[in-house]
Design a protein around this motif. Structure first.
Motif, PDB file in Angstrom:
ATOM      1  N   MET A 102       2.732  -2.689  -3.614  1.00  0.00           N
ATOM      2  CA  MET A 102       1.017  -2.319  -3.389  1.00  0.00           C
ATOM      3  C   MET A 102       0.897  -2.500  -1.778  1.00  0.00           C
ATOM      4  O   MET A 102      -0.295  -1.907  -1.263  1.00  0.00           O
ATOM      5  CB  MET A 102       0.303  -3.488  -4.049  1.00  0.00           C
ATOM      6  CG  MET A 102      -1.096  -3.108  -3.998  1.00  0.00           C
ATOM      7  SD  MET A 102      -2.334  -3.875  -5.647  1.00  0.00           S
ATOM      8  CE  MET A 102      -1.834  -3.040  -6.703  1.00  0.00           C
ATOM      9  N   ALA A 103       1.468  -3.706  -0.842  1.00  0.00           N
ATOM     10  CA  ALA A 103       1.427  -3.690   0.021  1.00  0.00           C
ATOM     11  C   ALA A 103       1.618  -2.853   0.624  1.00  0.00           C
ATOM     12  O   ALA A 103       1.208  -2.789   1.699  1.00  0.00           O
ATOM     13  CB  ALA A 103       2.290  -4.552   0.592  1.00  0.00           C
ATOM     14  N   LYS A 104       2.352  -2.328   0.411  1.00  0.00           N
ATOM     15  CA  LYS A 104       3.324  -0.944   1.360  1.00  0.00           C
ATOM     16  C   LYS A 104       2.366   0.823   0.950  1.00  0.00           C
ATOM     17  O   LYS A 104       1.642   1.294   2.100  1.00  0.00           O
ATOM     18  CB  LYS A 104       3.935   0.176   0.903  1.00  0.00           C
ATOM     19  CG  LYS A 104       4.595   1.058   1.555  1.00  0.00           C
ATOM     20  CD  LYS A 104       6.407   1.735   1.368  1.00  0.00           C
ATOM     21  CE  LYS A 104       7.071   2.589   2.622  1.00  0.00           C
ATOM     22  NZ  LYS A 104       7.913   2.820   1.788  1.00  0.00           N
ATOM     23  N   HIS A 105       2.325   1.098   0.177  1.00  0.00           N
ATOM     24  CA  HIS A 105       1.049   1.771  -0.427  1.00  0.00           C
ATOM     25  C   HIS A 105      -0.651   2.002  -0.768  1.00  0.00           C
ATOM     26  O   HIS A 105      -1.627   2.665  -0.553  1.00  0.00           O
ATOM     27  CB  HIS A 105       1.530   2.927  -1.700  1.00  0.00           C
ATOM     28  CG  HIS A 105       2.822   3.139  -1.536  1.00  0.00           C
ATOM     29  ND1 HIS A 105       3.234   4.183  -0.882  1.00  0.00           N
ATOM     30  CD2 HIS A 105       4.208   3.026  -1.875  1.00  0.00           C
ATOM     31  CE1 HIS A 105       5.167   4.996  -1.241  1.00  0.00           C
ATOM     32  NE2 HIS A 105       4.833   3.638  -2.414  1.00  0.00           N
ATOM     33  N   TYR A 106      -0.990   1.094  -1.004  1.00  0.00           N
ATOM     34  CA  TYR A 106      -2.520   0.076  -1.059  1.00  0.00           C
ATOM     35  C   TYR A 106      -2.530  -1.262  -0.189  1.00  0.00           C
ATOM     36  O   TYR A 106      -3.221  -2.305  -0.497  1.00  0.00           O
ATOM     37  CB  TYR A 106      -2.767   0.362  -2.254  1.00  0.00           C
ATOM     38  CG  TYR A 106      -2.516   1.238  -3.390  1.00  0.00           C
ATOM     39  CD1 TYR A 106      -3.249   2.183  -3.134  1.00  0.00           C
ATOM     40  CD2 TYR A 106      -1.252   1.398  -4.156  1.00  0.00           C
ATOM     41  CE1 TYR A 106      -3.071   3.738  -4.011  1.00  0.00           C
ATOM     42  CE2 TYR A 106      -1.176   2.777  -5.094  1.00  0.00           C
ATOM     43  CZ  TYR A 106      -2.249   3.603  -4.537  1.00  0.00           C
ATOM     44  OH  TYR A 106      -1.889   4.611  -5.374  1.00  0.00           O
ATOM     45  N   PRO A 107      -2.621  -1.462   0.930  1.00  0.00           N
ATOM     46  CA  PRO A 107      -2.351  -2.573   2.022  1.00  0.00           C
ATOM     47  C   PRO A 107      -3.968  -2.960   1.849  1.00  0.00           C
ATOM     48  O   PRO A 107      -4.301  -4.131   1.915  1.00  0.00           O
ATOM     49  CB  PRO A 107      -2.595  -1.719   2.689  1.00  0.00           C
ATOM     50  CG  PRO A 107      -2.415  -0.388   2.960  1.00  0.00           C
ATOM     51  CD  PRO A 107      -1.930  -0.363   2.005  1.00  0.00           C
ATOM     52  N   ASP A 108      -5.362  -1.813   1.435  1.00  0.00           N
ATOM     53  CA  ASP A 108      -6.654  -2.574   1.128  1.00  0.00           C
ATOM     54  C   ASP A 108      -6.843  -2.884   0.430  1.00  0.00           C
ATOM     55  O   ASP A 108      -8.004  -3.570  -0.083  1.00  0.00           O
ATOM     56  CB  ASP A 108      -7.889  -0.859   1.245  1.00  0.00           C
ATOM     57  CG  ASP A 108      -7.071  -0.029   0.246  1.00  0.00           C
ATOM     58  OD1 ASP A 108      -5.863   0.097   0.058  1.00  0.00           O
ATOM     59  OD2 ASP A 108      -8.226   0.973   0.213  1.00  0.00           O
ATOM     60  N   GLN A 109      -5.841  -3.007  -0.375  1.00  0.00           N
ATOM     61  CA  GLN A 109      -6.046  -3.929  -2.382  1.00  0.00           C
ATOM     62  C   GLN A 109      -5.258  -5.056  -2.225  1.00  0.00           C
ATOM     63  O   GLN A 109      -4.050  -4.598  -1.969  1.00  0.00           O
ATOM     64  CB  GLN A 109      -5.806  -2.824  -3.530  1.00  0.00           C
ATOM     65  CG  GLN A 109      -6.535  -1.352  -3.353  1.00  0.00           C
ATOM     66  CD  GLN A 109      -8.011  -1.507  -3.865  1.00  0.00           C
ATOM     67  OE1 GLN A 109      -7.790  -2.420  -5.024  1.00  0.00           O
ATOM     68  NE2 GLN A 109      -8.453  -1.439  -3.491  1.00  0.00           N
ATOM     69  N   THR A 110      -6.098  -6.064  -2.459  1.00  0.00           N
ATOM     70  CA  THR A 110      -5.242  -7.121  -2.252  1.00  0.00           C
ATOM     71  C   THR A 110      -5.404  -8.070  -3.825  1.00  0.00           C
ATOM     72  O   THR A 110      -5.980  -9.225  -3.713  1.00  0.00           O
ATOM     73  CB  THR A 110      -5.766  -8.278  -1.239  1.00  0.00           C
ATOM     74  OG1 THR A 110      -7.066  -8.779  -1.739  1.00  0.00           O
ATOM     75  CG2 THR A 110      -4.462  -7.432  -0.234  1.00  0.00           C
ATOM     76  N   PRO A 111      -5.037  -7.784  -4.974  1.00  0.00           N
ATOM     77  CA  PRO A 111      -5.322  -8.353  -6.043  1.00  0.00           C
ATOM     78  C   PRO A 111      -5.339  -9.592  -6.042  1.00  0.00           C
ATOM     79  O   PRO A 111      -3.816  -9.936  -5.423  1.00  0.00           O
ATOM     80  CB  PRO A 111      -4.929  -7.290  -7.551  1.00  0.00           C
ATOM     81  CG  PRO A 111      -4.108  -6.622  -6.726  1.00  0.00           C
ATOM     82  CD  PRO A 111      -4.299  -6.378  -5.387  1.00  0.00           C
ATOM     83  N   ALA A 112      -5.755 -10.421  -7.087  1.00  0.00           N
ATOM     84  CA  ALA A 112      -5.904 -12.303  -7.132  1.00  0.00           C
ATOM     85  C   ALA A 112      -4.473 -12.460  -8.120  1.00  0.00           C
ATOM     86  O   ALA A 112      -3.789 -13.095  -7.422  1.00  0.00           O
ATOM     87  CB  ALA A 112      -6.790 -12.694  -7.893  1.00  0.00           C
ATOM     88  N   PHE A 113      -3.749 -11.012  -8.632  1.00  0.00           N
ATOM     89  CA  PHE A 113      -2.888 -11.574  -9.533  1.00  0.00           C
ATOM     90  C   PHE A 113      -1.184 -11.386  -9.197  1.00  0.00           C
ATOM     91  O   PHE A 113      -0.120 -12.158  -9.227  1.00  0.00           O
ATOM     92  CB  PHE A 113      -2.686 -11.368 -10.901  1.00  0.00           C
ATOM     93  CG  PHE A 113      -2.418  -9.579 -10.292  1.00  0.00           C
ATOM     94  CD1 PHE A 113      -0.736  -9.117 -11.352  1.00  0.00           C
ATOM     95  CD2 PHE A 113      -2.894  -8.518 -10.404  1.00  0.00           C
ATOM     96  CE1 PHE A 113      -0.906  -7.448 -11.464  1.00  0.00           C
ATOM     97  CE2 PHE A 113      -2.414  -6.674 -10.791  1.00  0.00           C
ATOM     98  CZ  PHE A 113      -1.503  -7.040 -11.013  1.00  0.00           C
TER      99      PHE A 113
END
Length: 232
Positions: A102-113
């Motif tokens: 997720m950090a690589k492909h969706y860096p704008d997404q930071t879900p709390a889990f």
């Protein structure tokens, strides 16, 4: 003292694709209902949860990443080799692998889990475009570094080869100078045409100078060498 921030109630060591998707959507309070209605399916049907369209979309993203080997997967939490067949009801992804993807492909997404408060604050200002630009810059710098290292190794190898060649094979000019010096020194030591050998360092240097040879040794140094040679 107990530290409540040492763990995350939403976090698990591994997740099914749907467990990860519903956490990504912020639907943890509905987890029991969602899992009961999907009966082990990794992706809910189109009509299952029309009020939460992102649930199916995010589950599909995770499954697509698994199928294309972007996320390592496993069976009941235990990793398996890429390409190994796993029953869809037992398919899982590890927390650390999902976070990296997720950090690589969706860096704008930071879900709390997946991300703590500091990580969410840090990533909040990074857009996908900015992240991709940083990656491109990093890749360009890495390529330049590798090219410079290769050039350095090539130059160093050539310098080493030249140094070895010079050490083993002196130039003809240097070799001739050495030979003339040795011949003149030998002539001085045995007395040349006079039959009277020179044993004094100053006299030997003078004899060499008379033959047009100017050794770099000082008389004191030459005298020490003569004494060492005599003691052998």
């Amino acid at each position: 003292m107990y530290n409540p921030k040492s763990c995350n109630a939403l976090e698990k060591p591994f997740y099914t694709p749907l467990e990860a998707a519903l956490r990504w959507c912020g639907l943890i309070v509905h987890e029991a209902d969602i899992l009961a209605r999907t009966v082990g399916e990794p992706i809910p049907s189109v009509s299952a949860f029309p009020q939460w369209p992102c649930l199916r979309a995010n589950a599909e993203k995770i499954m697509d990443a698994i199928l294309n080997n972007e996320i390592p997967y496993g069976r009941d939490g235990k990793s398996v080799c890429p390409g190994e067949q796993v029953n869809k009801a037992r398919l899982t992804v590890r927390h650390t692998d999902l976070k990296a993807w997720m950090a690589k492909h969706y860096p704008d997404q930071t879900p709390a889990f997946l991300f703590d408060e500091i990580e969410r604050t840090t990533h909040a200002k990074i857009t996908v475009e900015a992240w991709q630009a940083l990656q491109a810059e990093r890749d360009a710098l890495k390529a330049r570094l590798e090219k410079a290292e290769a050039l350095y190794r090539d130059k160093w190898s050539k310098l080493e080869a030249e140094a070895k060649q010079q050490a083993v094979e002196p130039s003809s000019k240097s070799r001739n100078a050495y030979l003339r010096t040795i011949a003149a020194l030998g002539d001085a030591l045995i007395g040349g045409g006079t039959g009277q050998p020179h044993t004094d360092a100053d006299a030997i240097l003078a004899a060499l100078a008379a033959k047009g040879i100017a050794p770099t040794l000082e008389s004191g140094t030459l005298a020490r060498y003569l004494k060492q040679a005599k003691d052998i």
